[in-house]
Scaffold this motif. Structure first.
Motif, PDB file in Angstrom:
ATOM      1  N   PRO A 206       0.829  -1.206   0.000  1.00 35.07           N
ATOM      2  CA  PRO A 206       0.000   0.000   0.000  1.00 35.07           C
ATOM      3  C   PRO A 206       0.865   1.259   0.000  1.00 35.07           C
ATOM      4  CG  PRO A 206      -0.807  -1.592   1.606  1.00 35.07           C
ATOM      5  CD  PRO A 206       0.517  -2.123   1.116  1.00 35.07           C
ATOM      6  N   LEU A 207       0.455   2.233  -0.809  1.00 34.20           N
ATOM      7  CA  LEU A 207       1.112   3.539  -0.940  1.00 34.20           C
ATOM      8  C   LEU A 207       2.471   3.469  -1.624  1.00 34.20           C
ATOM      9  CD1 LEU A 207       0.347   5.060   2.607  1.00 34.20           C
ATOM     10  CD2 LEU A 207      -1.003   5.251   0.510  1.00 34.20           C
ATOM     11  N   ILE A 208       3.054   2.286  -1.730  1.00 32.45           N
ATOM     12  CA  ILE A 208       4.382   2.140  -2.334  1.00 32.45           C
ATOM     13  C   ILE A 208       4.288   1.574  -3.739  1.00 32.45           C
ATOM     14  CG2 ILE A 208       6.602   0.936  -2.162  1.00 32.45           C
ATOM     15  CD1 ILE A 208       6.296   1.066   0.875  1.00 32.45           C
ATOM     16  N   GLY A 209       3.413   0.596  -3.914  1.00 35.63           N
ATOM     17  CA  GLY A 209       3.315  -0.086  -5.201  1.00 35.63           C
ATOM     18  C   GLY A 209       4.287  -1.237  -5.275  1.00 35.63           C
ATOM     19  N   SER A 210       4.776  -1.521  -6.470  1.00 35.57           N
ATOM     20  CA  SER A 210       5.671  -2.660  -6.654  1.00 35.57           C
ATOM     21  C   SER A 210       7.000  -2.405  -5.938  1.00 35.57           C
ATOM     22  CB  SER A 210       5.911  -2.910  -8.141  1.00 35.57           C
ATOM     23  OG  SER A 210       6.427  -1.753  -8.776  1.00 35.57           O
ATOM     24  N   ILE A 211       7.496  -3.449  -5.280  1.00 32.98           N
ATOM     25  CA  ILE A 211       8.763  -3.296  -4.552  1.00 32.98           C
ATOM     26  C   ILE A 211       9.950  -3.690  -5.422  1.00 32.98           C
ATOM     27  CG2 ILE A 211       7.693  -3.572  -2.297  1.00 32.98           C
ATOM     28  CD1 ILE A 211       8.671  -6.461  -2.255  1.00 32.98           C
ATOM     29  N   ALA A 212       9.715  -4.407  -6.513  1.00 34.85           N
ATOM     30  CA  ALA A 212      10.796  -4.782  -7.424  1.00 34.85           C
ATOM     31  C   ALA A 212      10.196  -5.149  -8.772  1.00 34.85           C
ATOM     32  CB  ALA A 212      11.592  -5.957  -6.864  1.00 34.85           C
ATOM     33  N   LEU A 213      10.899  -4.775  -9.829  1.00 35.94           N
ATOM     34  CA  LEU A 213      10.487  -5.120 -11.189  1.00 35.94           C
ATOM     35  C   LEU A 213      11.657  -5.780 -11.905  1.00 35.94           C
ATOM     36  CD1 LEU A 213       8.639  -1.824 -12.221  1.00 35.94           C
ATOM     37  CD2 LEU A 213       7.562  -4.026 -11.738  1.00 35.94           C
ATOM     38  N   PRO A 214      11.386  -6.725 -12.809  1.00 35.46           N
ATOM     39  CA  PRO A 214      12.477  -7.386 -13.523  1.00 35.46           C
ATOM     40  C   PRO A 214      13.128  -6.452 -14.539  1.00 35.46           C
ATOM     41  CG  PRO A 214      10.356  -8.115 -14.374  1.00 35.46           C
ATOM     42  CD  PRO A 214      10.065  -7.263 -13.166  1.00 35.46           C
ATOM     43  N   PRO A 215      14.392  -6.694 -14.873  1.00 35.39           N
ATOM     44  CA  PRO A 215      15.032  -5.916 -15.939  1.00 35.39           C
ATOM     45  C   PRO A 215      14.208  -6.008 -17.216  1.00 35.39           C
ATOM     46  CG  PRO A 215      16.646  -7.285 -14.799  1.00 35.39           C
ATOM     47  CD  PRO A 215      15.297  -7.703 -14.288  1.00 35.39           C
ATOM     48  N   GLY A 216      14.111  -4.897 -17.930  1.00 34.47           N
ATOM     49  CA  GLY A 216      13.283  -4.856 -19.130  1.00 34.47           C
ATOM     50  C   GLY A 216      11.931  -4.210 -18.892  1.00 34.47           C
ATOM     51  N   SER A 217      11.664  -3.857 -17.629  1.00 36.29           N
ATOM     52  CA  SER A 217      10.387  -3.210 -17.305  1.00 36.29           C
ATOM     53  C   SER A 217      10.433  -1.712 -17.548  1.00 36.29           C
ATOM     54  CB  SER A 217      10.024  -3.470 -15.837  1.00 36.29           C
ATOM     55  OG  SER A 217       9.927  -4.843 -15.574  1.00 36.29           O
ATOM     56  N   GLY A 218      11.606  -1.113 -17.343  1.00 38.97           N
ATOM     57  CA  GLY A 218      11.690   0.332 -17.398  1.00 38.97           C
ATOM     58  C   GLY A 218      10.837   0.948 -16.311  1.00 38.97           C
ATOM     59  N   LYS A 219      10.139   2.010 -16.632  1.00 33.78           N
ATOM     60  CA  LYS A 219       9.275   2.692 -15.665  1.00 33.78           C
ATOM     61  C   LYS A 219       7.838   2.213 -15.761  1.00 33.78           C
ATOM     62  CE  LYS A 219       8.797   6.540 -18.922  1.00 33.78           C
ATOM     63  NZ  LYS A 219       9.060   7.976 -19.160  1.00 33.78           N
ATOM     64  N   TYR A 220       7.610   1.095 -16.431  1.00 32.85           N
ATOM     65  CA  TYR A 220       6.261   0.626 -16.696  1.00 32.85           C
ATOM     66  C   TYR A 220       5.974  -0.627 -15.862  1.00 32.85           C
ATOM     67  CZ  TYR A 220       7.488   3.487 -20.750  1.00 32.85           C
ATOM     68  OH  TYR A 220       7.926   4.506 -21.570  1.00 32.85           O
ATOM     69  N   ASP A 221       5.099  -0.514 -14.873  1.00 35.09           N
ATOM     70  CA  ASP A 221       4.851  -1.672 -14.012  1.00 35.09           C
ATOM     71  C   ASP A 221       3.543  -2.394 -14.330  1.00 35.09           C
ATOM     72  OD1 ASP A 221       3.264   0.388 -13.038  1.00 35.09           O
ATOM     73  OD2 ASP A 221       3.721   0.005 -10.928  1.00 35.09           O
ATOM     74  N   GLN A 222       2.442  -1.660 -14.448  1.00 28.75           N
ATOM     75  CA  GLN A 222       1.158  -2.286 -14.758  1.00 28.75           C
ATOM     76  C   GLN A 222       0.197  -1.229 -15.274  1.00 28.75           C
ATOM     77  OE1 GLN A 222      -1.016  -3.823 -11.387  1.00 28.75           O
ATOM     78  NE2 GLN A 222      -1.024  -1.869 -10.332  1.00 28.75           N
ATOM     79  N   GLY A 223      -0.775  -1.667 -16.064  1.00 19.87           N
ATOM     80  CA  GLY A 223      -1.827  -0.759 -16.501  1.00 19.87           C
ATOM     81  C   GLY A 223      -1.446   0.080 -17.705  1.00 19.87           C
ATOM     82  N   TRP A 224      -2.105   1.247 -17.811  1.00 21.25           N
ATOM     83  CA  TRP A 224      -1.993   2.095 -19.000  1.00 21.25           C
ATOM     84  C   TRP A 224      -0.852   3.103 -18.903  1.00 21.25           C
ATOM     85  CZ3 TRP A 224      -4.157   1.081 -23.436  1.00 21.25           C
ATOM     86  CH2 TRP A 224      -5.366   0.365 -23.482  1.00 21.25           C
ATOM     87  N   PHE A 225      -0.224   3.325 -20.071  1.00 21.19           N
ATOM     88  CA  PHE A 225       0.804   4.356 -20.200  1.00 21.19           C
ATOM     89  C   PHE A 225       0.644   5.020 -21.561  1.00 21.19           C
ATOM     90  CE2 PHE A 225       2.381   1.175 -17.312  1.00 21.19           C
ATOM     91  CZ  PHE A 225       2.900   1.930 -16.267  1.00 21.19           C
ATOM     92  N   GLN A 226       1.008   6.294 -21.640  1.00 21.80           N
ATOM     93  CA  GLN A 226       0.928   7.040 -22.890  1.00 21.80           C
ATOM     94  C   GLN A 226       2.273   7.694 -23.151  1.00 21.80           C
ATOM     95  OE1 GLN A 226      -2.482   8.556 -24.411  1.00 21.80           O
ATOM     96  NE2 GLN A 226      -1.200   9.040 -26.176  1.00 21.80           N
ATOM     97  N   LYS A 227       2.701   7.602 -24.397  1.00 27.11           N
ATOM     98  CA  LYS A 227       3.923   8.289 -24.809  1.00 27.11           C
ATOM     99  C   LYS A 227       3.827   8.576 -26.298  1.00 27.11           C
ATOM    100  CE  LYS A 227       8.958   8.094 -24.576  1.00 27.11           C
ATOM    101  NZ  LYS A 227      10.143   7.320 -24.104  1.00 27.11           N
ATOM    102  N   ASN A 228       4.141   9.819 -26.667  1.00 23.66           N
ATOM    103  CA  ASN A 228       4.043  10.242 -28.057  1.00 23.66           C
ATOM    104  C   ASN A 228       2.654   9.903 -28.600  1.00 23.66           C
ATOM    105  OD1 ASN A 228       6.721  11.228 -28.036  1.00 23.66           O
ATOM    106  ND2 ASN A 228       7.486   9.148 -28.324  1.00 23.66           N
TER     107      ASN A 228
END
Length: 260
Positions: A206-228
């Motif tokens: 809670p309030l923190i979100g994911s505590i670790a992500l695998p290499p290759g995730s970048g800043k994207y953990d789950q759900g929607w993202f928009q770029k360009n």
């Protein structure tokens, strides 16, 4: 005495949390629903189900729930965005799951990092026998001005951006790939992307979100993202990796109603 009671309570809570994370949440399927308008003039619709990171040993509790959901939804397409493979997995186990996946039009697959790390020896034949199309570094036209592209995994494979050159400029493009960090490479060249790989972090606080992500995730953990020009959805996946737990991060299949 108070200190002993506190230690006992904390130990009990820890055991309960581990039990919940291992037995309950890993088998508690979340079906998320999304609507996307690609803003063309055709007024057509497609239903797409994304499945990612199966990491399957065969049909178990969570696989049965995924299969029932697909049977109920009757999608036009299924996108398998990588990581069918799991350590100790077998060809027969993989095929038992894949042969139960049905779509009205087609099922498309691209590999994840685990397919590169632990290659499935008979994967090509398994896919062909079950009418699943390997779209790795390929494009195809879904409709008049709607194209689908599939890429090899960015960290472990060789995604080929040159496949985009043959698509007409006025087309809407959907892309599928495994590791979401690849979104940075295609966000100027696609309209809608689907990725997996992250498992949503698998363990979130809670309030923190994911505590670790695998290499290759970048800043994207789950759900929607928009770029360009592009939007990307990162699916939390079905199975687990490294540790067999999920906490505040239920396994997911995502259902998309796409207007185009």
């Amino acid at each position: 005495m108070l200190r002993k009671n506190l230690v006992f309570i904390l130990a009990l809570l820890s055991v309960m949390m581990l039990g919940y994370s291992y037995f309950i949440e890993t088998n508690w399927l979340d079906i998320t629903r999304h609507r996307i308008n690609l803003k063309t003039n055709s007024n057509k619709k497609l239903k797409i189900i994304q499945i990612s990171d199966l990491h399957t040993n065969g049909i178990g509790s969570i696989e049965e729930k995924v299969i029932r959901a697909i049977q109920s939804e009757k999608p036009d397409f299924i996108f398998l965005t990588g990581d069918i493979a799991t350590p100790g997995g077998t060809n027969s186990g993989y095929e038992k799951v894949l042969k139960e996946l049905k779509a009205k039009q087609a099922i498309y697959y691209i590999p994840g990092n685990w397919e590169d790390w632990e290659p499935i020896s008979d994967l090509s034949n398994i896919l062909k026998r079950n009418n699943i199309i390997d779209l790795t570094n390929k494009t195809l036209r879904l409709d008049k001005n709607l194209w689908l592209t599939g890429f090899a995994d960015a960290p472990t494979g060789n995604p080929d951006l040159r496949i985009l050159k043959n698509i007409p400029n006025d087309s809407k493009i959907i892309s599928i790939f495994h590791s979401p960090i690849f979104f940075d490479e295609v966000s100027n060249s696609t309209d809608l992307a689907f990725a997996g790989h992250t498992h949503g972090g698998q363990i979130r606080l809670p309030l923190i979100g994911s505590i670790a992500l695998p290499p290759g995730s970048g800043k994207y953990d789950q759900g929607w993202f928009q770029k360009n020009r592009a939007k990307m959805y990162v699916n939390r996946g079905i199975g687990t990796s490294i540790v067999p737990f999920r906490f505040l991060c239920r396994p997911e299949i995502s259902i998309f109603e796409i207007s185009y």
